[in-house]
Design a protein around this motif. Structure first.
Motif, mmCIF file in Angstrom:
data_model
loop_
_atom_site.group_PDB
_atom_site.id
_atom_site.type_symbol
_atom_site.label_atom_id
_atom_site.label_comp_id
_atom_site.label_asym_id
_atom_site.label_seq_id
_atom_site.Cartn_x
_atom_site.Cartn_y
_atom_site.Cartn_z
ATOM 1 N N TRP A 1 -3.007 -3.993 0.624
ATOM 2 C CA TRP A 1 -1.666 -3.568 1.010
ATOM 3 C C TRP A 1 -0.632 -3.822 -0.070
ATOM 4 N N ASN A 2 -0.836 -4.821 -0.904
ATOM 5 C CA ASN A 2 0.088 -5.025 -2.015
ATOM 6 C C ASN A 2 0.142 -3.780 -2.896
ATOM 7 N N TRP B 1 -0.821 -0.658 -2.018
ATOM 8 C CA TRP B 1 -0.340 0.516 -1.282
ATOM 9 C C TRP B 1 1.165 0.490 -1.087
ATOM 10 N N ARG B 2 1.723 -0.693 -0.827
ATOM 11 C CA ARG B 2 3.180 -0.768 -0.667
ATOM 12 C C ARG B 2 3.905 -0.362 -1.943
ATOM 13 N N THR B 3 3.379 -0.799 -3.087
ATOM 14 C CA THR B 3 4.043 -0.467 -4.346
ATOM 15 C C THR B 3 3.798 0.990 -4.765
ATOM 16 N N ALA C 1 2.845 -1.584 5.891
ATOM 17 C CA ALA C 1 3.340 -0.877 4.706
ATOM 18 C C ALA C 1 4.864 -0.787 4.677
ATOM 19 N N LEU D 1 6.575 1.649 5.868
ATOM 20 C CA LEU D 1 6.855 3.026 5.470
ATOM 21 C C LEU D 1 8.192 3.512 6.012
ATOM 22 N N THR E 1 10.908 2.448 3.726
ATOM 23 C CA THR E 1 10.879 3.215 2.477
ATOM 24 C C THR E 1 11.416 4.619 2.697
ATOM 25 N N TRP F 1 1.018 1.692 9.109
ATOM 26 C CA TRP F 1 1.971 2.339 8.216
ATOM 27 C C TRP F 1 3.362 1.709 8.309
ATOM 28 N N LEU G 1 3.833 3.592 -2.565
ATOM 29 C CA LEU G 1 4.391 4.525 -1.589
ATOM 30 C C LEU G 1 5.460 5.436 -2.176
#
Length: 299
Positions: free
Chosen positions: A275-276, A278-280, A72, A74, A77, A68, A282
């Motif tokens: 992950w590309n 999931w990152r976008t 990510a 996170l 973010t 995470w 979040l």
């Protein structure tokens, strides 16, 4: 003069968030410690207030709590969204959902079909009470939410449906629900690594379509929940990539929930299962989490 300048600089220094990776607590249910990663919001060490808690459920395979933050981002973010006033400060806790160091068979953060490893039971009976006592949480279902990806998104959905009062809501990214055809098409090795725990080991063909599998289907999740909890606001938020291999099963879940009157959000955007994506995803997922925790949907 320099003394006053230094004091002023210290007062102007913004409070910092903190991520701690090496945390663990004992579990009578599992008979071993459960590790977790922890995000503490800016100002946590400077005040005495209690905070809502966001539980982070990682993906399968090589997935682990640190993903995470290391994959990510996170924490960055959360820092930005809290600083900009988009979300309220919260504590985020990522438990280790791996069965063991080898992790040959996924737990799905659920109990095994035979009760041998009871991860879900541990989470509700051991983990949540202990970590929320340790980390100054508000406590209670209305101050608690889940964000899951892939395997973790499956568990997040199941938890919300089975225990609707235990969480204010969930965000489920790329939920790894499979269609019946996909389950039957899994190789022996693929099936064993994913479902030997929660459905049963060494099953072939239609043997896999047993009671344990049926309990994972959208219709079963609807039948076992309190629908009244979902009639006023969308407590569940789903996002799936248009090229995700689990798209069909997620679409099926959306249709079943829609037709059953389970209010939810279902968002499809370009992307795959990585992950590309999931990152976008979040920020929107966190905006949903904030809304269910702060009555932002107007409840």
């Amino acid at each position: 003069m320099a003394h006053f300048w230094l004091m002023g600089a210290l007062l102007m220094t913004p409070a910092m968030a903190e991520v701690r990776f090496d945390n663990a607590l004992g579990s009578e249910t599992l008979g071993r410690p459960v590790a977790y990663a922890l995000y503490l919001p800016p100002g946590y060490d400077q005040d005495k207030r209690a905070y809502p808690v966001l539980y982070l459920l990682h993906g399968g395979g090589s997935g682990q709590p640190s993903d995470w933050f290391t994959l990510a981002g996170l924490d960055q973010t959360l820092d930005r969204m809290i600083r900009d006033g988009k979300i309220r400060p919260l504590i985020a806790i990522a438990p280790d959902g791996r069965r063991n160091s080898a992790n040959d068979i996924a737990t799905y953060f659920l109990d095994d079909h035979d009760g041998q490893v009871a991860w879900q039971t541990m989470f509700f009976e051991d983990f949540i009470p202990a970590v929320e006592k340790r980390h100054r949480a508000i406590g209670g279902g209305d101050a608690r939410a889940i964000l899951g990806i892939s395997m973790g998104a499956v568990a997040a959905t199941i938890y919300q449906m089975q225990e609707p009062n235990a969480f204010a809501g969930v965000s489920a990214l790329s939920s790894a629900f499979r269609t019946e055809e996909q389950l039957l098409d899994l190789s022996t090795e693929g099936y064993q690594s994913r479902y030997a725990g929660i459905i049963g080991p060494d099953l072939k063909g239609k043997e896999r379509l047993n009671v344990a599998w049926t309990e994972l289907l959208p219709e079963s999740l609807v039948d076992q929940t309190d629908k009244a909890r979902f009639q006023r606001i969308p407590r569940l938020y789903f996002e799936i990539g248009s090229d995700d291999p689990f798209f069909e099963a997620n679409a099926d879940l959306h249709v079943v929930f829609r037709d059953a009157g389970i209010k939810h959000r279902f968002r499809v955007t370009e992307g795959g299962h990585d992950w590309n994506f999931w990152r976008t995803s979040l920020e929107e997922a966190l905006l949903h989490i904030d809304a269910v925790l702060t009555r932002g949907y107007g409840e």
